[in-house]
Write a protein that holds these residues in place. Sequence first.
Motif, PDB file in Angstrom:
ATOM      1  N   ASP A 110      40.656  14.362  33.508  1.00  0.00           N
ATOM      2  CA  ASP A 110      39.982  13.474  32.558  1.00  0.00           C
ATOM      3  C   ASP A 110      38.483  13.310  32.829  1.00  0.00           C
ATOM      4  O   ASP A 110      38.044  12.279  33.339  1.00  0.00           O
ATOM      5  N   GLN A 140      41.507   9.339  23.827  1.00  0.00           N
ATOM      6  CA  GLN A 140      40.695  10.315  23.098  1.00  0.00           C
ATOM      7  C   GLN A 140      41.544  11.345  22.363  1.00  0.00           C
ATOM      8  O   GLN A 140      42.668  11.620  22.762  1.00  0.00           O
ATOM      9  N   ASP A 166      33.766   6.918  34.038  1.00  0.00           N
ATOM     10  CA  ASP A 166      35.087   6.596  33.478  1.00  0.00           C
ATOM     11  C   ASP A 166      36.180   7.000  34.468  1.00  0.00           C
ATOM     12  O   ASP A 166      36.922   7.944  34.239  1.00  0.00           O
ATOM     13  N   LYS A 170      40.683  19.714  24.095  1.00  0.00           N
ATOM     14  CA  LYS A 170      39.792  18.618  23.657  1.00  0.00           C
ATOM     15  C   LYS A 170      38.704  19.226  22.781  1.00  0.00           C
ATOM     16  O   LYS A 170      38.082  20.227  23.169  1.00  0.00           O
ATOM     17  N   GLU A 207      33.774  11.526  24.034  1.00  0.00           N
ATOM     18  CA  GLU A 207      34.036  12.545  25.056  1.00  0.00           C
ATOM     19  C   GLU A 207      33.411  13.897  24.686  1.00  0.00           C
ATOM     20  O   GLU A 207      33.198  14.185  23.516  1.00  0.00           O
TER      21      GLU A 207
HETATM   22 MN    MN Z   1      38.951  10.730  28.984  1.00  0.00          MN
END
Ligand code: MN
Length: 536
Positions: free
Chosen positions: A396, A186, A376, A202, A223
């Motif tokens: 994550d 990602q 995930d 992120k 995400e």
């Molecule tokens: Mn991830």
Amino acid sequence: MMKLRQRWLLGLIILVPSLWLSILFIAMRGGGGGFRLESEEEQINLAKIHRKVSADYSLNSDESKESSEAEREKNRRAGLPKDSTLYFVPQEHPKVPYIKVKDRRKFEALFRDFPSSYELPELTENDFLVRFREPQKRNKIWEKFHQGINRYEMYSYNDSELIETYMNYLGHTKILRAREKSGGTQVKLFLVFIDGGEALMKPWRVPRDYETLPDHYYFADIERHTAEIAFFHLDRILDFRRTPPITGRIFNMTSEFYQRSDKSLGRSFFRSPANNLCFMTNCDQHCSSSETPVCGNPDRIEGSLAAFLPPEKSAKRKSWTHPFKRSYSKREKASWESDPSYCKRVVMKEHPYNSGRRLLDIIDLSILDFLSGNQDRHSYNTFHMFGNFSTIIHLDHGRAFGRYQTDEMSCLVPLIQCCVIRQSTYKRLQILQRNEYKLGDVMRESLSTDLIAPVLYEPHYDALNRRLDIILVEIQKCLAAADLLEDVLKSEPSIEDYNEPEPPKEDHHNEPKIKKNTGEEEQKEIKNNVNDDFDF
Ligand SMILES: [Mn+2]
Ligand SMILES: Nc1ncnc2c1ncn2[C@@H]1O[C@H](COP(=O)(O)OP(=O)(O)OP(=O)(O)O)[C@@H](O)[C@H]1O
């Protein structure tokens, strides 16, 4: 003597190129955010100046112009993206209004009325991850955080002051450098602050009420930065403390990313057809499947910022395949999905799940994953220096909190199949079911102070309460089927009772059933699987 026409021509010949040159020069000095503003040397000088004036580094340059808090709040939300370019929100369910948080009564009561249910043994020097040569001189907040990371937890239950200060630091500190962070699939940036602290960013991708579409696989799910933030809060409320602090922040694409970027990230910036400033990193999966860049609106973007752990070279990580890893393929299922005896028959017999604390950590993680709907979970890390008697690191979580109307029971399979759980976790879950400390309410309150609050769409809080009830029912089922309470509810394993087994001898006929030692290999394998699956 030149004729008038010749003079005109000469004038034009001189004027046009010089006009063009000066436009180019102005643009390069900072017009419109489309070019880099500072040379490397200027940036270094800037860093020196910033170090000197680090006392007021918490103000962003554009923020300092805003006079009042109210004005800042109004401007803060203005211009943020509302709709995703690719992922739309199905409208068949009604919009749910956000509940306004007036105070943090339940959150404060939880931490005041109950100590950690998890009893930490006396820590020795060997239980700490970093040992600075002159610790008394290491007073920066990120240094204090690093110094506190130990075999059992990232930070301590009682040290909420450190964590709140750290979150505030993450939300406000001036960024010195930005580059793409490799590893994983990602889009994310690695940021360095002016005081040397580091963080992982992120970006915003989808609106908060977006639900993963029914036909989207977990490995193709986009995400969410909000999920990273909420997972940290959930991990903390559940008394685990295995996720590094994460906060939300609104960034300026030009001054905080573009002007701070290394060459490679800088080159990927462009203006979109809607005239927003965007970047597109060297991503694999998210680029090939969607071609969606990360864009500001026109220059602002929301994101999550995670405190960075000490660097690998001083705090080496060991990567493990999760024993209940999914297949990461549309056509295959993992063994545990069709074999209800998989945990007892395979996992509980294998090192490191057959002794020590590792299996209990995996169960704790499955509880977090079920509560947040995170499918995930392919691998996990531990710190190498602690051997196998140490906590696993929770990282994550961008694919958590993807659905609020349905619950993903498969995330709870480790608990359902293994039927063991830490006594301390069970106790905490029971507390969080009570009305005075209700998990959904405590989460809403905990997240309410984040810079990008409200972090989660309102129905996620009901989903948390609903899922907590389901977990407690599953534990009851295990207890009802067990001969002894202790078969299900486990007291905390102690390091004194733990013997590290001999490393297995090379024996190719006796390959472990759970694949081990993964890291980069694992990432490659997942990417290959996913990409294979996309090409059909
Ligand atoms: Mn991830
Ligand atoms: N807070 C952190 N501190 C230090 N390293 C980190 C941190 N967060 C992530 N990393 C490192 O960066 C790698 C990639 O991060 P992450 O797994 O969040 O990315 P991703 O692109 O979402 O991965 P995936 O494709 O598996 O979903 C991690 O495997 C870990 O090694």
